[in-house]
Design a protein around this motif. Structure first.
Motif, short mmCIF file in Angstrom:
data_model
loop_
_atom_site.label_atom_id
_atom_site.label_comp_id
_atom_site.label_asym_id
_atom_site.label_seq_id
_atom_site.Cartn_x
_atom_site.Cartn_y
_atom_site.Cartn_z
N VAL A 1 0.84 -1.19 0.00
CA VAL A 1 0.00 0.00 0.00
C VAL A 1 0.88 1.25 0.00
O VAL A 1 1.80 1.37 0.81
CB VAL A 1 -0.93 0.00 1.23
N SER A 2 0.61 2.16 -0.91
CA SER A 2 1.41 3.39 -1.00
C SER A 2 0.99 4.40 0.06
O SER A 2 -0.09 4.30 0.65
CB SER A 2 1.26 4.01 -2.38
N THR A 3 1.86 5.38 0.29
CA THR A 3 1.54 6.45 1.24
C THR A 3 0.26 7.18 0.83
O THR A 3 -0.58 7.51 1.67
CB THR A 3 2.70 7.45 1.34
N ALA A 4 0.12 7.43 -0.47
CA ALA A 4 -1.08 8.12 -0.97
C ALA A 4 -2.34 7.31 -0.67
O ALA A 4 -3.38 7.87 -0.30
CB ALA A 4 -0.96 8.38 -2.47
N ASP A 5 -2.25 5.99 -0.83
CA ASP A 5 -3.41 5.13 -0.54
C ASP A 5 -3.75 5.14 0.95
O ASP A 5 -4.92 5.12 1.33
CB ASP A 5 -3.14 3.70 -1.00
N ALA B 1 -5.51 8.27 1.73
CA ALA B 1 -6.89 8.21 1.24
C ALA B 1 -7.79 7.40 2.17
O ALA B 1 -9.01 7.58 2.18
CB ALA B 1 -6.91 7.60 -0.16
N MET B 2 -7.18 6.52 2.98
CA MET B 2 -7.97 5.69 3.92
C MET B 2 -8.20 6.37 5.27
O MET B 2 -8.93 5.83 6.10
CB MET B 2 -7.26 4.36 4.15
#
Length: 194
Positions: free
Chosen positions: A153-157, A160-161
């Motif tokens: 899981v990326s930092t951006a994802d 987003a969570m």
């Protein structure tokens, strides 16, 4: 509803087996019992947030929270850290355990510090509010920094969570820990202080 943390903490701090304020044998034994119970409870994993069933709640934080309020922040630190370090020997999930330690410390230590300075129910409530805010911030920051290190899981994802998953799950977890601790900490402290 609140115990006198000053009284219970000071009685254990000053009753020493050695000079200079060392811990009493009884306090060491009680802390060991708290650690053992917390360790067992780290294996109890409960899905409490249906939108994210992979996120599990374990009640070990309640034991550490009670220990911190009854005996002070230093005991809380031990009861938070030691069970998760031991669990690493059984389930090798270092990053998850680090995050559990950070979340536990962020809740217990500030709450216990405030409760020792402000007596009574007001101190307990204020401590829990401060601890809850610190823990929520630590959980979110920990997920942003740590989750990309050991998952795909990326930092951006992760960012987003935050609102749909991380905030509600961690808030629910913290509320459960605070409510249960508020209900049981006084009788538990009375039992272990005898």
């Amino acid at each position: 509803m609140a115990i006198s943390t000053h009284a219970s903490g000071s009685s254990h701090d000053t009753h020493a087996t050695t000079a200079g304020g060392a811990w009493s044998t009884r306090r060491i034994a009680t802390t060991a019992l708290f650690c053992a119970l917390a360790f067992v409870l780290t294996f109890v994993e409960i899905p409490i947030f249906p939108p994210a069933p992979w996120l599990m709640y374990d009640p070990s934080g309640i034991v550490a929270f009670v220990a911190a309020l009854a005996f002070g922040p230093s005991t809380g630190v031990i009861v938070v850290v030691l069970p998760w370090v031991l669990k690493t020997l059984f389930t090798f999930n270092v990053w998850g355990h680090v995050m559990a330690i950070v979340a536990g410390l962020a809740l217990c230590v500030p709450a216990a510090l405030v409760a020792r300075r402000v007596s009574g129910t007001r101190g307990l409530a204020l401590g829990m509010v401060v601890g809850a805010a610190c823990a929520l911030a630590a959980c979110i920051a920990g997920n942003i920094v740590v989750t990309p290190l050991y998952t795909s899981v990326s930092t951006a994802d992760v960012i987003a969570m935050i609102v749909p998953i991380l905030l509600p799950f961690n808030a629910l977890k913290i509320v459960i820990n605070c409510v249960v601790t508020a209900l049981i900490q006084r009788p538990v402290a009375q039992v272990v202080s005898r």
